[in-house]
Design a protein around this motif. Structure first.
Motif, PDB file in Angstrom:
ATOM      1  N   GLY A  62      -1.670   7.096  -9.663  1.00  0.00           N
ATOM      2  CA  GLY A  62      -2.244   6.167 -10.622  1.00  0.00           C
ATOM      3  C   GLY A  62      -3.733   6.006 -10.403  1.00  0.00           C
ATOM      4  N   GLY A  63      -4.321   5.140 -11.152  1.00  0.00           N
ATOM      5  CA  GLY A  63      -5.752   4.886 -11.045  1.00  0.00           C
ATOM      6  C   GLY A  63      -6.048   3.731 -10.110  1.00  0.00           C
ATOM      7  N   GLN A  64      -7.198   3.109 -10.337  1.00  0.00           N
ATOM      8  CA  GLN A  64      -7.565   1.961  -9.528  1.00  0.00           C
ATOM      9  C   GLN A  64      -6.531   0.867  -9.694  1.00  0.00           C
ATOM     10  OE1 GLN A  64     -11.697   1.039 -10.503  1.00  0.00           O
ATOM     11  NE2 GLN A  64     -12.204   1.783  -8.477  1.00  0.00           N
ATOM     12  N   LEU A  65      -6.365   0.080  -8.691  1.00  0.00           N
ATOM     13  CA  LEU A  65      -5.389  -1.002  -8.583  1.00  0.00           C
ATOM     14  C   LEU A  65      -3.988  -0.504  -8.269  1.00  0.00           C
ATOM     15  CD1 LEU A  65      -6.378  -3.410 -11.510  1.00  0.00           C
ATOM     16  CD2 LEU A  65      -6.997  -3.583  -9.109  1.00  0.00           C
ATOM     17  N   GLU A  66      -3.743   0.792  -8.341  1.00  0.00           N
ATOM     18  CA  GLU A  66      -2.398   1.310  -8.097  1.00  0.00           C
ATOM     19  C   GLU A  66      -2.401   2.456  -7.091  1.00  0.00           C
ATOM     20  OE1 GLU A  66       1.359   2.201 -10.867  1.00  0.00           O
ATOM     21  OE2 GLU A  66      -0.431   3.336 -11.415  1.00  0.00           O
ATOM     22  N   GLY A  67      -3.212   3.444  -7.311  1.00  0.00           N
ATOM     23  CA  GLY A  67      -3.234   4.611  -6.434  1.00  0.00           C
ATOM     24  C   GLY A  67      -1.938   5.397  -6.498  1.00  0.00           C
ATOM     25  N   LYS A  88       8.378  -1.168  -5.630  1.00  0.00           N
ATOM     26  CA  LYS A  88       7.282  -0.238  -5.885  1.00  0.00           C
ATOM     27  C   LYS A  88       6.408  -0.200  -4.637  1.00  0.00           C
ATOM     28  CE  LYS A  88       3.495   0.763  -9.037  1.00  0.00           C
ATOM     29  NZ  LYS A  88       2.613   0.179 -10.066  1.00  0.00           N
ATOM     30  N   TYR A  89       6.153   0.988  -4.172  1.00  0.00           N
ATOM     31  CA  TYR A  89       5.267   1.206  -3.036  1.00  0.00           C
ATOM     32  C   TYR A  89       4.020   1.856  -3.624  1.00  0.00           C
ATOM     33  CZ  TYR A  89       9.689   0.631  -0.579  1.00  0.00           C
ATOM     34  OH  TYR A  89      10.893   0.149  -0.123  1.00  0.00           O
ATOM     35  N   GLN A  90       2.857   1.252  -3.424  1.00  0.00           N
ATOM     36  CA  GLN A  90       1.645   1.814  -4.020  1.00  0.00           C
ATOM     37  C   GLN A  90       0.501   1.823  -3.018  1.00  0.00           C
ATOM     38  OE1 GLN A  90       1.303  -0.697  -7.485  1.00  0.00           O
ATOM     39  NE2 GLN A  90      -0.253  -1.942  -6.520  1.00  0.00           N
ATOM     40  N   HIS A  91      -0.618   2.398  -3.413  1.00  0.00           N
ATOM     41  CA  HIS A  91      -1.777   2.626  -2.537  1.00  0.00           C
ATOM     42  C   HIS A  91      -1.380   3.540  -1.379  1.00  0.00           C
ATOM     43  CE1 HIS A  91      -3.739  -0.400  -4.886  1.00  0.00           C
ATOM     44  NE2 HIS A  91      -2.882  -1.319  -4.520  1.00  0.00           N
ATOM     45  N   LEU A  92      -0.484   4.464  -1.648  1.00  0.00           N
ATOM     46  CA  LEU A  92       0.031   5.359  -0.611  1.00  0.00           C
ATOM     47  C   LEU A  92      -1.005   6.409  -0.227  1.00  0.00           C
ATOM     48  CD1 LEU A  92       3.560   5.900  -2.172  1.00  0.00           C
ATOM     49  CD2 LEU A  92       2.874   4.201  -0.456  1.00  0.00           C
ATOM     50  N   LEU A  93      -0.880   6.922   0.984  1.00  0.00           N
ATOM     51  CA  LEU A  93      -1.784   7.954   1.477  1.00  0.00           C
ATOM     52  C   LEU A  93      -1.698   9.201   0.592  1.00  0.00           C
ATOM     53  CD1 LEU A  93      -3.786   8.404   3.810  1.00  0.00           C
ATOM     54  CD2 LEU A  93      -1.911   9.445   5.080  1.00  0.00           C
ATOM     55  N   GLU A  94      -0.487   9.583   0.228  1.00  0.00           N
ATOM     56  CA  GLU A  94      -0.248  10.742  -0.647  1.00  0.00           C
ATOM     57  C   GLU A  94       0.921  10.417  -1.570  1.00  0.00           C
ATOM     58  OE1 GLU A  94      -1.414  14.255   2.531  1.00  0.00           O
ATOM     59  OE2 GLU A  94       0.688  13.847   2.123  1.00  0.00           O
ATOM     60  N   VAL A  95       1.021  11.144  -2.676  1.00  0.00           N
ATOM     61  CA  VAL A  95       2.205  11.019  -3.528  1.00  0.00           C
ATOM     62  C   VAL A  95       3.389  11.514  -2.698  1.00  0.00           C
ATOM     63  CG1 VAL A  95       3.343  11.801  -5.637  1.00  0.00           C
ATOM     64  CG2 VAL A  95       0.867  11.344  -5.650  1.00  0.00           C
ATOM     65  N   PRO A  96       4.458  10.738  -2.596  1.00  0.00           N
ATOM     66  CA  PRO A  96       5.601  11.129  -1.751  1.00  0.00           C
ATOM     67  C   PRO A  96       6.227  12.446  -2.173  1.00  0.00           C
ATOM     68  CG  PRO A  96       5.806   8.855  -2.470  1.00  0.00           C
ATOM     69  CD  PRO A  96       4.664   9.447  -3.234  1.00  0.00           C
ATOM     70  N   GLU A  97       6.844  13.124  -1.208  1.00  0.00           N
ATOM     71  CA  GLU A  97       7.549  14.369  -1.493  1.00  0.00           C
ATOM     72  C   GLU A  97       8.892  14.122  -2.161  1.00  0.00           C
ATOM     73  OE1 GLU A  97       7.720  17.115   1.748  1.00  0.00           O
ATOM     74  OE2 GLU A  97       5.620  16.787   2.276  1.00  0.00           O
ATOM     75  N   LEU A  98       9.382  12.888  -2.134  1.00  0.00           N
ATOM     76  CA  LEU A  98      10.627  12.566  -2.820  1.00  0.00           C
ATOM     77  C   LEU A  98      10.519  12.979  -4.280  1.00  0.00           C
ATOM     78  CD1 LEU A  98      11.082   8.962  -1.398  1.00  0.00           C
ATOM     79  CD2 LEU A  98      12.535  10.927  -0.874  1.00  0.00           C
ATOM     80  N   SER A 112      -5.289   4.545  -1.438  1.00  0.00           N
ATOM     81  CA  SER A 112      -5.540   5.162  -2.736  1.00  0.00           C
ATOM     82  C   SER A 112      -5.570   4.076  -3.810  1.00  0.00           C
ATOM     83  CB  SER A 112      -4.476   6.215  -3.055  1.00  0.00           C
ATOM     84  OG  SER A 112      -3.190   5.646  -3.102  1.00  0.00           O
ATOM     85  N   GLY A 113      -6.504   4.202  -4.733  1.00  0.00           N
ATOM     86  CA  GLY A 113      -6.643   3.219  -5.788  1.00  0.00           C
ATOM     87  C   GLY A 113      -7.549   2.059  -5.442  1.00  0.00           C
ATOM     88  N   THR A 114      -7.850   1.882  -4.159  1.00  0.00           N
ATOM     89  CA  THR A 114      -8.754   0.801  -3.761  1.00  0.00           C
ATOM     90  C   THR A 114      -9.923   1.311  -2.931  1.00  0.00           C
ATOM     91  OG1 THR A 114      -7.475   0.307  -1.769  1.00  0.00           O
ATOM     92  CG2 THR A 114      -6.927  -0.947  -3.748  1.00  0.00           C
ATOM     93  N   THR A 115      -9.920   2.583  -2.574  1.00  0.00           N
ATOM     94  CA  THR A 115     -10.992   3.133  -1.762  1.00  0.00           C
ATOM     95  C   THR A 115     -12.334   2.899  -2.443  1.00  0.00           C
ATOM     96  OG1 THR A 115      -9.522   4.811  -0.865  1.00  0.00           O
ATOM     97  CG2 THR A 115     -11.876   5.231  -0.664  1.00  0.00           C
ATOM     98  N   GLY A 116     -13.287   2.385  -1.690  1.00  0.00           N
ATOM     99  CA  GLY A 116     -14.615   2.113  -2.236  1.00  0.00           C
ATOM    100  C   GLY A 116     -14.751   0.720  -2.805  1.00  0.00           C
ATOM    101  N   GLY A 117     -13.721  -0.061  -2.773  1.00  0.00           N
ATOM    102  CA  GLY A 117     -13.786  -1.429  -3.279  1.00  0.00           C
ATOM    103  C   GLY A 117     -12.627  -2.236  -2.748  1.00  0.00           C
TER     104      GLY A 117
END
Length: 104
Positions: A34-39, A60-70, A88-93
């Protein structure tokens, strides 16, 4: 202002790279970047028979390091590894209590 940052979920702050485990058995119903706020995120659906509750539950698990392999449609067991926490989705802010982005 994205509803002043209010939502029906619970935000937990974890050290990046912390393992996230399924809170109950269930089924993967969506995942993606996803984009910002979600990642990076994954949605799980838990039936009443999985949780003992009289209603269906979504997690819902979000801002994850990578998209899960599941894969969508995969089943998970309670306590099973789902993904690694990230930023993810919050980096830089940072999104504070008001939901407004403040850069550092």
């Amino acid at each position: 202002d994205r509803n002043a940052g209010l939502h029906g979920g619970i935000d937990l702050t974890l050290r990046e790279g912390s393992p996230l485990l399924a809170v109950a058995s269930g089924k993967v119903i969506a995942k993606g970047a996803g984009g910002q706020l979600e990642g990076n995120y994954v949605w799980l659906l838990h039936a009443p028979s999985d949780t003992g509750l009289p209603f269906w539950v979504y997690t819902k698990y979000q801002h994850l390091l990578e998209v899960p392999e599941l894969k969508e449609g995969d089943t998970v067991r309670v306590g099973q590894f789902v993904a690694l926490s990230g930023s993810s989705g919050t980096t830089g802010g940072h999104y504070g209590a008001t939901g407004i982005r403040t850069c550092t």
